[in-house]
Motif scaffolding. Sequence first.
Motif, PDB file in Angstrom:
ATOM      1  N   UNK A  92       0.823  -1.206   0.000  1.00 55.03           N
ATOM      2  CA  UNK A  92       0.000   0.000   0.000  1.00 55.03           C
ATOM      3  C   UNK A  92       0.852   1.248   0.000  1.00 55.03           C
ATOM      4  N   UNK A  93       0.211   2.382  -0.244  1.00 51.48           N
ATOM      5  CA  UNK A  93       0.891   3.678  -0.195  1.00 51.48           C
ATOM      6  C   UNK A  93       1.287   3.943   1.256  1.00 51.48           C
ATOM      7  N   UNK A  94       2.588   3.993   1.530  1.00 54.22           N
ATOM      8  CA  UNK A  94       3.045   3.954   2.912  1.00 54.22           C
ATOM      9  C   UNK A  94       3.057   5.312   3.603  1.00 54.22           C
TER      10      UNK A  94
ATOM     11  N   UNK B 140       0.367   7.156   3.474  1.00 57.22           N
ATOM     12  CA  UNK B 140      -1.065   7.356   3.722  1.00 57.22           C
ATOM     13  C   UNK B 140      -1.346   6.905   5.151  1.00 57.22           C
ATOM     14  N   UNK B 141      -1.875   7.800   5.967  1.00 59.02           N
ATOM     15  CA  UNK B 141      -1.973   7.557   7.404  1.00 59.02           C
ATOM     16  C   UNK B 141      -2.638   6.228   7.769  1.00 59.02           C
ATOM     17  N   UNK B 142      -3.804   5.874   7.217  1.00 59.40           N
ATOM     18  CA  UNK B 142      -4.404   4.594   7.617  1.00 59.40           C
ATOM     19  C   UNK B 142      -3.501   3.393   7.328  1.00 59.40           C
ATOM     20  N   UNK B 143      -2.764   3.426   6.204  1.00 56.22           N
ATOM     21  CA  UNK B 143      -1.834   2.328   5.904  1.00 56.22           C
ATOM     22  C   UNK B 143      -0.692   2.301   6.918  1.00 56.22           C
ATOM     23  N   UNK B 144      -0.115   3.472   7.183  1.00 55.69           N
ATOM     24  CA  UNK B 144       1.003   3.541   8.120  1.00 55.69           C
ATOM     25  C   UNK B 144       0.562   3.089   9.508  1.00 55.69           C
ATOM     26  N   UNK B 145      -0.560   3.612   9.969  1.00 56.66           N
ATOM     27  CA  UNK B 145      -1.065   3.245  11.290  1.00 56.66           C
ATOM     28  C   UNK B 145      -1.304   1.740  11.390  1.00 56.66           C
ATOM     29  N   UNK B 146      -1.936   1.177  10.362  1.00 54.00           N
ATOM     30  CA  UNK B 146      -2.302  -0.230  10.403  1.00 54.00           C
ATOM     31  C   UNK B 146      -1.118  -1.174  10.411  1.00 54.00           C
ATOM     32  N   UNK B 147      -0.145  -0.926   9.535  1.00 57.77           N
ATOM     33  CA  UNK B 147       0.985  -1.857   9.454  1.00 57.77           C
ATOM     34  C   UNK B 147       1.951  -1.668  10.621  1.00 57.77           C
ATOM     35  N   UNK B 148       2.061  -0.452  11.144  1.00 57.89           N
ATOM     36  CA  UNK B 148       2.895  -0.263  12.331  1.00 57.89           C
ATOM     37  C   UNK B 148       2.349  -1.086  13.501  1.00 57.89           C
ATOM     38  N   UNK B 149       1.057  -1.027  13.722  1.00 65.38           N
ATOM     39  CA  UNK B 149       0.461  -1.780  14.827  1.00 65.38           C
ATOM     40  C   UNK B 149       0.597  -3.278  14.605  1.00 65.38           C
ATOM     41  N   UNK B 150       0.374  -3.720  13.376  1.00 63.31           N
ATOM     42  CA  UNK B 150       0.482  -5.156  13.092  1.00 63.31           C
ATOM     43  C   UNK B 150       1.912  -5.650  13.304  1.00 63.31           C
TER      44      UNK B 150
ATOM     45  N   UNK C 134       9.365   6.008  10.677  1.00 66.33           N
ATOM     46  CA  UNK C 134       8.808   5.010  11.593  1.00 66.33           C
ATOM     47  C   UNK C 134       8.625   3.663  10.897  1.00 66.33           C
ATOM     48  N   UNK C 135       8.232   3.703   9.629  1.00 67.10           N
ATOM     49  CA  UNK C 135       8.073   2.459   8.898  1.00 67.10           C
ATOM     50  C   UNK C 135       9.428   1.837   8.569  1.00 67.10           C
TER      51      UNK C 135
END
Length: 385
Positions: free
Chosen positions: A227-229, A231-241, A268-269
């Motif tokens: 995903x577009x990294x 983009x806040x929802x993508x960043x938030x989701x994969x960081x938590x996972x 952060x990613x």
Amino acid sequence: MELLYLSHCVPNPPDKGEKIRAYHELNALAARHRVHLSCFARSEKEMEDARALIDRCASVYVAPLFPYALHVARAGVRFALGASLTDAFYSSRRFSADLLELLASRPIRGAVAYSTAMAPFVPAELPLVLDMADVDSEKWRAYARYRKPSFLFQTEAERLARLEASQARRARVTLVTTAAEREALLRIAPGVECEVMENGVDFDFFDPERLPAHSALAGRRYLLFCGQLDYYPNEQGILAFAREIFPELRRRDPGLELIVVGRNPGPRLLALAALDGVEVAGTVDDVRPFYRHALATVAPLKIARGIQNKVLESLAMDKPVLASPEVCQTLGAELPRGVRCCRTVEDYAAAPEGGGIRRHAMRRFSWPQNLRVLERAVARMEQAP
């Protein structure tokens, strides 16, 4: 007929979520009508990509939205004065003036606006089909739950909702991507004409049978996030996972890896690469080999609007998707074959479902089939007196 197509993004190439839908809409309309494209670009490269569409359009007009920081600052000032940030960002007197000049010179009989921000450019007397795609005010409401200062995100949600409601009321019909988006629109604009047009996926391009084995990926056992990294929802989701779920999965299965693919990963990613078993591949030339060799795709978003293209691409590549409840909600009551709703580590750890994933996805997520909703809407506009 001669038709105006307005887009907040350059609908070419189809390599990003918002561009994919616009690209397929434009192609479908251009096959049947003389389409005049007017859109915004965020770089010189995008200006060139827009002009390349003259091979299928009657005319192409593209306006620059760069330097980006300048446009953001200008929109911020208007937001402080009471405007919607979204509306302010795309507001352009030059764009409006050039559009009116085009309308005065051509017998254009209707307009399709891709996104709420483009609808105000359409004169009141011109019939309008609005493809809102997602009710973005709901995304801003979700941002207010997770981001600070929350009152700014909530303020934009309220202002944008008013704009969405007003533009949906003036449109002949408003299209959205899912039943959930339709319900969201009807809450803020009861009684408007609204139809669901789900996204599709290019099954010819995303075809695992057309790809040879990738030597660097074959044999590895990994989960994929794509995903577009930035983009806040993508960043938030994969960081938590990666931080909360994946370490336990790897403890149970030490050979398991997580590969993160996408443009513009931030610090952060990038720091996730320090975790055992995590690779941040970032931008890649072709995402298909990553899908082909993955055990499954993960879609652990906490904020999800519309249909996630990463989910459709994975299904097209015959790969299962381990998705959050928020992502599953966008797919409706009946999840596509291969999509599992994951709330716990145990859900993610269970063996992914396989068999017939691609075949079943082809029945629901075909662009030619789904675009008939738009084609019918434009045909009704053409037939109207």
